[in-house]
Write an enzyme that holds these catalytic residues in place. Sequence first.
Site, PDB file in Angstrom:
ATOM      1  N   LYS A 181       1.656  -3.505   6.982  1.00  0.00           N
ATOM      2  CA  LYS A 181       2.111  -3.513   5.270  1.00  0.00           C
ATOM      3  C   LYS A 181       3.807  -3.768   5.026  1.00  0.00           C
ATOM      4  O   LYS A 181       4.698  -4.200   3.852  1.00  0.00           O
ATOM      5  CB  LYS A 181       1.002  -2.650   4.194  1.00  0.00           C
ATOM      6  CG  LYS A 181       0.512  -3.108   4.112  1.00  0.00           C
ATOM      7  CD  LYS A 181      -0.117  -4.104   3.770  1.00  0.00           C
ATOM      8  CE  LYS A 181      -1.665  -4.564   3.476  1.00  0.00           C
ATOM      9  NZ  LYS A 181      -1.824  -6.111   2.675  1.00  0.00           N
TER      10      LYS A 181
ATOM     11  N   TYR B 235      -2.054  -0.874  11.066  1.00  0.00           N
ATOM     12  CA  TYR B 235      -2.543  -1.742   9.626  1.00  0.00           C
ATOM     13  C   TYR B 235      -1.768  -1.572   9.185  1.00  0.00           C
ATOM     14  O   TYR B 235      -0.472  -2.153   7.899  1.00  0.00           O
ATOM     15  CB  TYR B 235      -3.998  -1.083   9.088  1.00  0.00           C
ATOM     16  CG  TYR B 235      -4.330  -1.291   7.398  1.00  0.00           C
ATOM     17  CD1 TYR B 235      -4.184  -2.918   7.335  1.00  0.00           C
ATOM     18  CD2 TYR B 235      -3.564  -0.864   6.446  1.00  0.00           C
ATOM     19  CE1 TYR B 235      -3.794  -2.863   5.274  1.00  0.00           C
ATOM     20  CE2 TYR B 235      -3.715  -0.967   5.426  1.00  0.00           C
ATOM     21  CZ  TYR B 235      -3.830  -2.157   4.476  1.00  0.00           C
ATOM     22  OH  TYR B 235      -4.182  -2.514   3.063  1.00  0.00           O
TER      23      TYR B 235
ATOM     24  N   SER C 281       0.799  -0.816   0.321  1.00  0.00           N
ATOM     25  CA  SER C 281       0.047  -0.266   0.191  1.00  0.00           C
ATOM     26  C   SER C 281       0.775   1.535   0.173  1.00  0.00           C
ATOM     27  O   SER C 281       1.977   1.105   0.547  1.00  0.00           O
ATOM     28  CB  SER C 281      -1.398   0.462   1.106  1.00  0.00           C
ATOM     29  OG  SER C 281      -1.598   1.462   1.378  1.00  0.00           O
TER      30      SER C 281
HETATM   31  P1  NAD Z   1     -11.040  -7.054   1.320  1.00  0.00           P
HETATM   32  O1  NAD Z   1     -10.801  -7.484   2.602  1.00  0.00           O
HETATM   33  O2  NAD Z   1     -11.471  -6.993   0.606  1.00  0.00           O
HETATM   34  O3  NAD Z   1     -10.247  -9.006   0.511  1.00  0.00           O
HETATM   35  C1  NAD Z   1      -9.263  -9.271   1.914  1.00  0.00           C
HETATM   36  C2  NAD Z   1     -10.324 -10.656   2.256  1.00  0.00           C
HETATM   37  O4  NAD Z   1      -9.072 -11.472   2.843  1.00  0.00           O
HETATM   38  C3  NAD Z   1     -11.163 -11.350   2.393  1.00  0.00           C
HETATM   39  O5  NAD Z   1     -12.165 -11.594   1.313  1.00  0.00           O
HETATM   40  C4  NAD Z   1     -11.069 -11.196   3.823  1.00  0.00           C
HETATM   41  O6  NAD Z   1     -12.228 -12.547   4.676  1.00  0.00           O
HETATM   42  C5  NAD Z   1      -9.534 -11.943   3.023  1.00  0.00           C
HETATM   43  N1  NAD Z   1      -8.820 -12.571   4.242  1.00  0.00           N
HETATM   44  C6  NAD Z   1      -8.531 -11.683   5.656  1.00  0.00           C
HETATM   45  N2  NAD Z   1      -8.049 -12.585   6.222  1.00  0.00           N
HETATM   46  C7  NAD Z   1      -7.884 -13.201   6.174  1.00  0.00           C
HETATM   47  C8  NAD Z   1      -7.424 -14.991   6.633  1.00  0.00           C
HETATM   48  N3  NAD Z   1      -6.304 -15.075   7.658  1.00  0.00           N
HETATM   49  N4  NAD Z   1      -7.097 -16.206   5.727  1.00  0.00           N
HETATM   50  C9  NAD Z   1      -8.074 -15.798   4.510  1.00  0.00           C
HETATM   51  N5  NAD Z   1      -8.762 -15.207   4.369  1.00  0.00           N
HETATM   52  C10 NAD Z   1      -8.809 -13.856   5.346  1.00  0.00           C
HETATM   53  O7  NAD Z   1      -9.541  -6.355   1.453  1.00  0.00           O
HETATM   54  P2  NAD Z   1      -9.190  -5.654  -0.513  1.00  0.00           P
HETATM   55  O8  NAD Z   1      -9.208  -4.019  -0.319  1.00  0.00           O
HETATM   56  O9  NAD Z   1      -9.889  -6.282  -1.264  1.00  0.00           O
HETATM   57  O10 NAD Z   1      -7.962  -5.602  -0.582  1.00  0.00           O
HETATM   58  C11 NAD Z   1      -7.156  -6.495  -1.110  1.00  0.00           C
HETATM   59  C12 NAD Z   1      -5.490  -6.288   0.015  1.00  0.00           C
HETATM   60  O11 NAD Z   1      -4.729  -4.973  -0.905  1.00  0.00           O
HETATM   61  C13 NAD Z   1      -5.476  -6.361   1.484  1.00  0.00           C
HETATM   62  O12 NAD Z   1      -3.998  -7.070   1.829  1.00  0.00           O
HETATM   63  C14 NAD Z   1      -5.439  -4.921   1.348  1.00  0.00           C
HETATM   64  O13 NAD Z   1      -4.399  -4.358   3.243  1.00  0.00           O
HETATM   65  C15 NAD Z   1      -3.903  -5.111   0.595  1.00  0.00           C
HETATM   66  N6  NAD Z   1      -4.795  -3.060   0.218  1.00  0.00           N
HETATM   67  C16 NAD Z   1      -5.778  -2.565  -0.172  1.00  0.00           C
HETATM   68  C17 NAD Z   1      -6.545  -1.289  -0.371  1.00  0.00           C
HETATM   69  C18 NAD Z   1      -7.811  -0.027  -0.526  1.00  0.00           C
HETATM   70  O14 NAD Z   1      -8.399   0.524  -0.515  1.00  0.00           O
HETATM   71  N7  NAD Z   1      -8.325  -1.662  -0.546  1.00  0.00           N
HETATM   72  C19 NAD Z   1      -5.319  -0.525  -0.970  1.00  0.00           C
HETATM   73  C20 NAD Z   1      -4.060  -0.950  -0.663  1.00  0.00           C
HETATM   74  C21 NAD Z   1      -3.696  -2.140  -0.096  1.00  0.00           C
HETATM   75  C1  WQD Z   2      -9.396   9.232   0.850  1.00  0.00           C
HETATM   76  C2  WQD Z   2      -9.589  10.766   0.903  1.00  0.00           C
HETATM   77  C3  WQD Z   2     -10.183  11.181   3.393  1.00  0.00           C
HETATM   78  C4  WQD Z   2     -14.064   9.493   3.609  1.00  0.00           C
HETATM   79  C5  WQD Z   2      -6.882   4.399   2.976  1.00  0.00           C
HETATM   80  C6  WQD Z   2      -5.955   3.836   4.035  1.00  0.00           C
HETATM   81  C7  WQD Z   2      -4.910   3.614   3.002  1.00  0.00           C
HETATM   82  C8  WQD Z   2      -5.657   2.411   2.028  1.00  0.00           C
HETATM   83  C9  WQD Z   2      -7.171   3.176   0.555  1.00  0.00           C
HETATM   84  C10 WQD Z   2      -4.940   0.455   2.328  1.00  0.00           C
HETATM   85  C11 WQD Z   2      -8.975  11.297   2.342  1.00  0.00           C
HETATM   86  C12 WQD Z   2     -11.170  12.551   2.893  1.00  0.00           C
HETATM   87  C13 WQD Z   2     -12.893  10.434   3.265  1.00  0.00           C
HETATM   88  C14 WQD Z   2     -14.694  10.646   4.346  1.00  0.00           C
HETATM   89  C15 WQD Z   2     -13.335  11.889   3.461  1.00  0.00           C
HETATM   90  N1  WQD Z   2      -5.764   1.585   2.107  1.00  0.00           N
HETATM   91  N2  WQD Z   2     -12.522  11.707   3.450  1.00  0.00           N
HETATM   92  N3  WQD Z   2     -14.848  11.639   4.394  1.00  0.00           N
HETATM   93  O1  WQD Z   2      -7.226   7.538   3.342  1.00  0.00           O
HETATM   94  O2  WQD Z   2      -6.284   8.179   1.773  1.00  0.00           O
HETATM   95  O3  WQD Z   2      -6.492   5.627   2.352  1.00  0.00           O
HETATM   96  O4  WQD Z   2      -6.920   3.971   2.259  1.00  0.00           O
HETATM   97  O5  WQD Z   2      -3.802   0.678   2.023  1.00  0.00           O
HETATM   98  O6  WQD Z   2      -4.419   2.992   3.879  1.00  0.00           O
HETATM   99  O7  WQD Z   2      -5.278   4.782   4.793  1.00  0.00           O
HETATM  100  O8  WQD Z   2      -8.190   6.806   1.616  1.00  0.00           O
HETATM  101  O9  WQD Z   2     -10.623   6.579   0.538  1.00  0.00           O
HETATM  102  O10 WQD Z   2     -10.598   6.570   3.065  1.00  0.00           O
HETATM  103  O11 WQD Z   2     -10.017   9.006   1.854  1.00  0.00           O
HETATM  104  O12 WQD Z   2     -13.382  13.519   3.442  1.00  0.00           O
HETATM  105  O13 WQD Z   2     -15.986  10.007   4.835  1.00  0.00           O
HETATM  106  O14 WQD Z   2     -10.974  11.832   1.670  1.00  0.00           O
HETATM  107  O15 WQD Z   2      -9.785  12.656   4.379  1.00  0.00           O
HETATM  108  O16 WQD Z   2      -8.758  13.051   2.386  1.00  0.00           O
HETATM  109  P1  WQD Z   2      -7.161   7.129   2.570  1.00  0.00           P
HETATM  110  P2  WQD Z   2     -10.019   7.225   2.143  1.00  0.00           P
END
Ligand code: NAD
Ligand code: WQD
Length: 336
Positions: free
Chosen positions: A153, A149, A124
């Site tokens: 990562k 969290y 991330s």
């Molecule tokens: P998500 O929660 O929709 O998907 C993650 C999946 O992993 C879920 O289906 C959950 O049930 C499963 N899971 C969690 N712990 C588990 C375990 N111990 N064993 C088996 N399954 C397990 O999330 P997502 O948005 O699809 O994110 C996928 C990956 O990408 C995550 O690692 C997340 O941290 C990373 N990521 C997400 C974002 C984002 O904004 N969505 C941004 C950066 C990184």
């Molecule tokens: C985006 C912008 C908020 C909600 C997060 C995690 C990051 C990654 C992606 C996993 C910001 C603003 C949000 C609301 C708002 N996840 N906001 N009102 O914070 O950039 O990233 O998700 O790895 O680790 O921190 O994403 O969508 O929460 O926010 O004004 O109700 O929207 O302040 O500027 P963020 P976000």
Amino acid sequence: MNILVTGGAGFIGSHTIIELIQAHHQVVVIDNLCNSNPESLRRVATIVGQEIPFYKADIRDRQRLEEIFSSHSIDACIHFAGLKAVGESVSMPWEYYDNNINGTLTLLDVMRQHHCKNIIFSSSATVYGSPVEIPITENCPKGQCTNPYGWTKSMLEQILTDMHTADSEWNVVLLRYFNPIGAHPSGLIGENPNGIPNNLMPYITQVAIGKRAELGVFGNDYDTHDGTGVRDYIHVVDLAAGHVKALQAIERNCGLDIYNLGTGKGYSVLDVIHAFEEANNIKIPYSIKPRRAGDIATCFSDPSKAYRELGWLAQYDITEMCRDSWNWQRNNPEGF
Ligand code: NAD
Ligand code: WQD
């Protein structure tokens, strides 16, 4: 290739499975469904026209992992499984470290015992902390994370790097996602958050569908063009395609590689609200609230390394992201 997709029932995993199958890979999915619904995989099966082999299991369950690796010849793992709610991680750090770190350590151990040393890891942009350069290149130093969290990562990136240093047979691709939004254009799968959404786009779509009265905009006094936070939103289908490209790096024995997956463009909260309103012809009521703890003003990528080395470039623009997010929500007001 035969790919084990951990967390494949989730938001990004389910979209990635479609791209993998369309690129003629085979997939096996493991997910404990702690943050997803098996209906997502049924919908994926409808889209691709084939069943998805699925194990409902936890990646910390070594015995189940052993069984999966013994019954499938896995070439590589795309590792999405993890807990991802920033606020929850602050109140439940042990659970986050246990799930994300212990889960990954167990997975890596079983992988190496089965001579599968190819992994693509969901990292991330959060690992950059408060980035020292904008746009952020992969050379930007990692920073101080503001929550457990983010530390999982950052630590997992280090663990995977050390595994590769100790044993050069490992191919490790660290993909640093920026802000994934959007949904599959079919409207069959999308993001399905539990409870009140933490992230901007699911909150907007829930306001649009009438589940929430208005959006709170967290701060309008940042040093940005309109005072609200600027982020690099990326369509989840583009992100999914990035994983297929990353497999090419694995196929040529890349060793350790790190790629930003973003569009390189920054949009403020107000820009996103306006783009959503224009794309979908819906008004989004909002009011300005105080800043949210841990937020930074601006975060967007330089994605040129992924283009140069993988030939990957985001295709969808912000209007299409807003259109597909809404298409998913409108067709599935209660999620799956
Ligand atoms: P998500 O929660 O929709 O998907 C993650 C999946 O992993 C879920 O289906 C959950 O049930 C499963 N899971 C969690 N712990 C588990 C375990 N111990 N064993 C088996 N399954 C397990 O999330 P997502 O948005 O699809 O994110 C996928 C990956 O990408 C995550 O690692 C997340 O941290 C990373 N990521 C997400 C974002 C984002 O904004 N969505 C941004 C950066 C990184
Ligand atoms: C985006 C912008 C908020 C909600 C997060 C995690 C990051 C990654 C992606 C996993 C910001 C603003 C949000 C609301 C708002 N996840 N906001 N009102 O914070 O950039 O990233 O998700 O790895 O680790 O921190 O994403 O969508 O929460 O926010 O004004 O109700 O929207 O302040 O500027 P963020 P976000």
